[in-house]
Design an enzyme around this catalytic site. Structure first.
Site, PDB file in Angstrom:
ATOM      1  N   ARG A   1       0.840  -1.194   0.000  1.00  0.00           N
ATOM      2  CA  ARG A   1       0.000   0.000   0.000  1.00  0.00           C
ATOM      3  C   ARG A   1       0.877   1.246   0.000  1.00  0.00           C
ATOM      4  NH1 ARG A   1      -4.780  -1.577   4.417  1.00  0.00           N
ATOM      5  NH2 ARG A   1      -5.396  -3.522   3.382  1.00  0.00           N
TER       6      ARG A   1
ATOM      7  N   ARG B  19       2.090   1.874  10.006  1.00  0.00           N
ATOM      8  CA  ARG B  19       1.657   2.115   8.629  1.00  0.00           C
ATOM      9  C   ARG B  19       2.878   2.011   7.724  1.00  0.00           C
ATOM     10  NH1 ARG B  19      -3.411   3.862   7.475  1.00  0.00           N
ATOM     11  NH2 ARG B  19      -4.674   4.729   9.153  1.00  0.00           N
TER      12      ARG B  19
ATOM     13  N   GLU C 105      -6.612   0.342  14.915  1.00  0.00           N
ATOM     14  CA  GLU C 105      -7.199  -0.758  14.147  1.00  0.00           C
ATOM     15  C   GLU C 105      -6.202  -1.894  13.885  1.00  0.00           C
ATOM     16  OE1 GLU C 105      -8.187  -1.762   9.587  1.00  0.00           O
ATOM     17  OE2 GLU C 105      -8.475   0.319  10.174  1.00  0.00           O
TER      18      GLU C 105
ATOM     19  N   SER D  16     -10.256  -5.558  10.179  1.00  0.00           N
ATOM     20  CA  SER D  16     -11.543  -5.126   9.630  1.00  0.00           C
ATOM     21  C   SER D  16     -12.227  -6.353   9.062  1.00  0.00           C
ATOM     22  CB  SER D  16     -11.349  -4.104   8.510  1.00  0.00           C
ATOM     23  OG  SER D  16     -10.925  -2.867   9.011  1.00  0.00           O
TER      24      SER D  16
ATOM     25  N   ARG E 159       0.913  -5.639  11.573  1.00  0.00           N
ATOM     26  CA  ARG E 159       0.611  -4.550  12.503  1.00  0.00           C
ATOM     27  C   ARG E 159       0.333  -5.045  13.925  1.00  0.00           C
ATOM     28  NH1 ARG E 159      -3.989  -0.025  11.268  1.00  0.00           N
ATOM     29  NH2 ARG E 159      -2.532   0.491   9.580  1.00  0.00           N
TER      30      ARG E 159
END
Length: 421
Positions: free
Chosen positions: A258, A273, A345, A348, A385
């Site tokens: 990403r 991130r 987070e 998800s 993460r």
């Protein structure tokens, strides 16, 4: 893509959803008008073709001026039919363009608004309390010789890293714990491609508002995936899936990429991130009427993983404006990160109803023999993460980190990760 019949029958459902997402509902009117125009043109054209057929018989029997007159009528009808064909084609193009811009209608109960308007469903576990100043995950990772950001930047640039030693082992242990969980719940493991064709990336709905976060290789016309959800959705594209024995469930293990465009600040420190990470993603193909139950089931699998890792977390119902275009509802699970003093987070899970399946032409067969779109759902079961929360939650005053019991068997029984002199 949305259900065109539902759009015709109840356009207000889509308008309300668009408004809840903070998007314009004007596209709904454009799509409905284009659909009416297309169907009207087709209906008139079919009626005229029937007239043409009758007129053709009359022309064959007519003579003289009568035949000339009838031929003139036939030519006029042919010109009108051609004109209507163009009207229908133009309306079809307008309908397709506008429909593809309408997001999946949200499920009743999804909170309206933007990122900050989520609803907390539950908080689980005690937040860690320390009698010393806790270190953040990067400082811990450097003391353990588990994370090397400096060499990652040297080799690949900012937001790249090396996991080394116990860091590499810890991530592999976490992924294997997740894989075993997936296997125990009936998921078939797949190691997926990380490069996909444009039609697969577009079919899953990722080439919309956040397309700037996707890496693209123009020389090959391929996209690097930011989640194995993309490949897992494409796995059954243009197929009829057999759901007679229950859902088709897959667990995709892949490296993900990403750009993380627009994110910055404290998130640039460490591995919260980054541009490349590993992830185990759950993906389910189910009957549409079972999608919401499957959604809750995926969340329960995620919660069991966070509990196994000894993490404090909360489950939130994500607000409509923070959903991707494919998701009708999304639940996030956020773990407590001690040095940030807030939840971040980790997972998800999204219910995409039939939206992706319509775009990718994935169907199942009804008892009548007809086929209709399946529902698709996805959810993270483990990713790089997680190391952030695991290191910070289980740290000791000397910089060592306790290994959660559930992970110890995957690390040869190791109970404590200790700093390297």
């Amino acid at each position: 893509m949305i259900d065109p019949q539902l759009l015709r029958d109840n356009p207000e459902v889509f308008k309300a959803s668009q408004r809840a997402r903070g998007e314009s509902d004007g596209l709904v009117d454009v799509a409905v008008d284009a659909d009416v125009k297309r169907r009207s043109a087709i209906s008139e054209s079919e009626s005229l073709r029937a007239t043409q057929k009758t007129l053709g018989k009359q022309v064959a029997q007519a003579t003289g001026e009568e035949k000339t007159r009838l031929l003139g009528e036939a030519q006029g009808l042919a010109a009108r039919v051609k004109e209507l064909a163009q009207v229908a084609a133009d309306a079809e193009a307008e309908f397709t363009r506008s429909v593809r811009g309408i997001a999946n209608p949200i499920i009743d109960g999804v909170p309206a608004g933007g990122e900050e308007n989520f609803v907390t469903l539950r908080e689980v576990g005690d937040k860690p309390v320390f009698d010393f100043e806790p270190r953040d995950h990067l400082e811990l990772g450097e003391k353990l010789r588990a994370i090397d950001m400096t060499r990652g930047a040297k080799v690949s640039g900012s937001r790249f890293y090396f996991l080394r030693g116990i860091g590499a082992r810890l991530e592999i242990a976490l992924m294997n714990l997740a894989l075993d969980k997936a296997l125990s719940e009936g998921f078939e493991p797949l190691i997926t491609p990380t490069l996909v064709r444009p039609e697969i990336m577009d079919g899953t709905g990722f080439l919309g508002a956040h397309s700037d976060e996707i890496y693209y290789l123009p020389a090959d016309d391929l996209y690097l995936t930011g989640t194995s959800e993309v490949a897992l959705a494409g796995f059954h594209s243009d197929e009829i899936v057999d759901l007679s024995a229950g859902p088709a469930r897959y667990a995709g293990w892949s490296t993900c990429y990403r750009r993380e465009a627009g994110s910055g600040g404290r998130d640039t420190r460490g591995i919260l991130r980054v541009h490349q990470f590993n992830k185990l993603e759950m993906f389910s193909y189910v009957l549409p009427e079972n999608a919401e139950a499957e959604h809750e089931r995926l969340v329960s699998f995620q919660e069991s993983m966070l509990q196994a890792c000894g993490l404090s977390y909360r489950v939130i119902d994500v607000a409509a404006g923070d959903l991707g275009s494919s998701a009708a509802r999304k639940f996030d699970i956020e773990a407590w990160v001690p040095t940030q003093g807030e939840y971040r987070e980790l997972t998800s899970t999204s219910n995409c109803t039939t939206f992706q399946a319509r775009r990718l032409d994935i169907r199942y067969r009804l008892e009548s023999g007809k086929t209709t779109p399946v529902a698709t759902l996805n959810g993270t079961l483990a990713t790089t993460r997680w190391l952030v929360a695991i290191l910070e939650t289980h740290q000791q005053s000397d910089g060592s980190v306790r290994v959660p019991p559930a992970l110890q068997p995957y690390l040869g029984g190791l109970e404590l990760m200790e700093p390297v002199a």
